[in-house]
Motif scaffolding. Sequence first.
Motif, mmCIF file in Angstrom:
data_model
loop_
_atom_site.group_PDB
_atom_site.id
_atom_site.type_symbol
_atom_site.label_atom_id
_atom_site.label_comp_id
_atom_site.label_asym_id
_atom_site.label_seq_id
_atom_site.Cartn_x
_atom_site.Cartn_y
_atom_site.Cartn_z
ATOM 1 N N LEU A 5 14.464 9.149 15.081
ATOM 2 C CA LEU A 5 13.291 10.017 14.993
ATOM 3 C C LEU A 5 13.548 11.217 14.090
ATOM 4 C CD1 LEU A 5 12.012 10.017 18.693
ATOM 5 C CD2 LEU A 5 11.078 8.748 16.750
ATOM 6 N N ALA A 6 14.766 11.745 14.161
ATOM 7 C CA ALA A 6 15.103 12.900 13.319
ATOM 8 C C ALA A 6 15.025 12.535 11.839
ATOM 9 C CB ALA A 6 16.496 13.411 13.662
ATOM 10 N N ARG A 7 15.507 11.348 11.489
ATOM 11 C CA ARG A 7 15.451 10.915 10.086
ATOM 12 C C ARG A 7 14.019 10.599 9.651
ATOM 13 N NH1 ARG A 7 20.590 7.341 11.452
ATOM 14 N NH2 ARG A 7 22.169 8.986 11.303
ATOM 15 N N LEU A 8 13.240 10.038 10.576
ATOM 16 C CA LEU A 8 11.835 9.793 10.253
ATOM 17 C C LEU A 8 11.100 11.107 10.016
ATOM 18 C CD1 LEU A 8 10.831 6.913 12.696
ATOM 19 C CD2 LEU A 8 11.232 6.760 10.236
ATOM 20 N N ARG A 9 11.459 12.127 10.788
ATOM 21 C CA ARG A 9 10.838 13.434 10.595
ATOM 22 C C ARG A 9 11.197 13.987 9.211
ATOM 23 N NH1 ARG A 9 12.128 15.373 15.188
ATOM 24 N NH2 ARG A 9 10.127 14.975 16.181
ATOM 25 N N MET A 10 12.430 13.793 8.783
ATOM 26 C CA MET A 10 12.836 14.242 7.447
ATOM 27 C C MET A 10 12.076 13.478 6.368
ATOM 28 S SD MET A 10 16.950 14.685 7.898
ATOM 29 C CE MET A 10 17.632 15.872 9.062
ATOM 30 N N LEU A 11 11.905 12.169 6.568
ATOM 31 C CA LEU A 11 11.148 11.375 5.614
ATOM 32 C C LEU A 11 9.704 11.855 5.527
ATOM 33 C CD1 LEU A 11 11.007 8.842 3.757
ATOM 34 C CD2 LEU A 11 10.318 7.550 5.789
ATOM 35 N N ARG A 12 9.120 12.124 6.675
ATOM 36 C CA ARG A 12 7.752 12.621 6.697
ATOM 37 C C ARG A 12 7.627 13.927 5.925
ATOM 38 N NH1 ARG A 12 5.340 14.825 12.256
ATOM 39 N NH2 ARG A 12 6.932 16.382 11.769
ATOM 40 N N GLU A 13 8.582 14.838 6.123
ATOM 41 C CA GLU A 13 8.517 16.127 5.435
ATOM 42 C C GLU A 13 8.706 15.970 3.934
ATOM 43 O OE1 GLU A 13 7.535 19.068 6.761
ATOM 44 O OE2 GLU A 13 7.086 17.660 8.376
ATOM 45 N N LEU A 14 9.567 15.034 3.523
ATOM 46 C CA LEU A 14 9.729 14.769 2.096
ATOM 47 C C LEU A 14 8.421 14.258 1.509
ATOM 48 C CD1 LEU A 14 11.415 14.489 -0.469
ATOM 49 C CD2 LEU A 14 12.149 12.230 0.342
ATOM 50 N N HIS A 15 7.754 13.383 2.237
ATOM 51 C CA HIS A 15 6.470 12.842 1.771
ATOM 52 C C HIS A 15 5.425 13.949 1.684
ATOM 53 C CE1 HIS A 15 3.432 9.983 0.903
ATOM 54 N NE2 HIS A 15 2.870 9.960 2.098
ATOM 55 N N ARG A 16 5.417 14.857 2.646
ATOM 56 C CA ARG A 16 4.437 15.949 2.668
ATOM 57 C C ARG A 16 4.693 16.981 1.588
ATOM 58 N NH1 ARG A 16 3.954 17.795 9.022
ATOM 59 N NH2 ARG A 16 2.478 16.198 9.736
ATOM 60 N N ARG A 17 5.967 17.349 1.438
ATOM 61 C CA ARG A 17 6.307 18.519 0.616
ATOM 62 C C ARG A 17 6.742 18.174 -0.797
ATOM 63 N NH1 ARG A 17 7.234 22.989 4.328
ATOM 64 N NH2 ARG A 17 7.073 22.244 6.467
#
Length: 320
Positions: A5-17
């Motif tokens: 989940l922590a890595r998915l959260r990082m992926l999500r933030e990369l996609h957003r930002r």
Amino acid sequence: MDLSLARLRMLRELHRRGTITAAAAGLHYTASAVSQQLAQLERDVGTRLFERRGRRVQLTDLGIVLAEHAEEILAAVERATQALEEAGGSVTAKITAGVWASVASGLLPDALTTLAAAHPGILVRTTELAPESTAAAVLDGTLDLSFVLDYSNYPMTWDRGLERAVIGVERIHAAVPAGAVPAASVTLAELSEHPWIIAPARSHFGHAARLAFQSAGLRPRIDHELEEQATAMAMVAAGLGVTLVSDLGLALRPPGVDIVALGDALTRTVSLAYRTNSAGRAALLLVVEAIRTAAANNGLGTDIRTGPTMHRDSDPPTET
């Protein structure tokens, strides 16, 4: 496939930002730590998720697919957490909140004491952050909710992933050395001969103050740039200049400082930000209500009261 989940959260933030640097800043990690974790995520799924474009990292088509699913997965985890909290006979939850000095001292003691008595199963843990960082920490999942600020001359931009609960509206006052201003109110122009102690321009408070100076056609002499209102007022007490202070900041006033009503209209709205996915979370809403009640009990309404307010050094420090 074992997805973190922590890595998915990082992926999500990369996609957003858009960049690893921006994602790392939003998540309060170093860029190298995020890069390492994203590389591990790529190994976990066994396919390329990223490609280099010069110094930038761009998501592949499969990376975008996983990032979009990451949004759904993280939202589902939040819904599951909410359901478990509410499954018992009483609400039990751990809530993490972002705060800063004036709200922590002016609102939290009353709010958390009342909440603990009425709902002992709700445990609130706080983290002190700069007001400019708290909303991002909620959005990326580091915090459940946080205090945020909107200035009357500098409103913040709201992300569609955030909801806001207004807690109250603070007036902004002038804090001056005792006896320096005999009048009941004062304007920024009338204080222009004094040196100023103001938050840095990168902060919302500092930027709002500079916009107010600009609107009044002033270019004041700023001798000291300090983040905390309590520290700025300590400098005022030493005769080193004047500053601006909010209603909640008045509780931090030291001896030797007069609080004088500011003739220039400047206010700020204190709100709590939380993720849209959490809007129905009972424990979070109970925390919001406890803080809102504490704000009302301390005189922090959602409408600004009229009439000048003045606290002299001989008066006891007052929360308004």
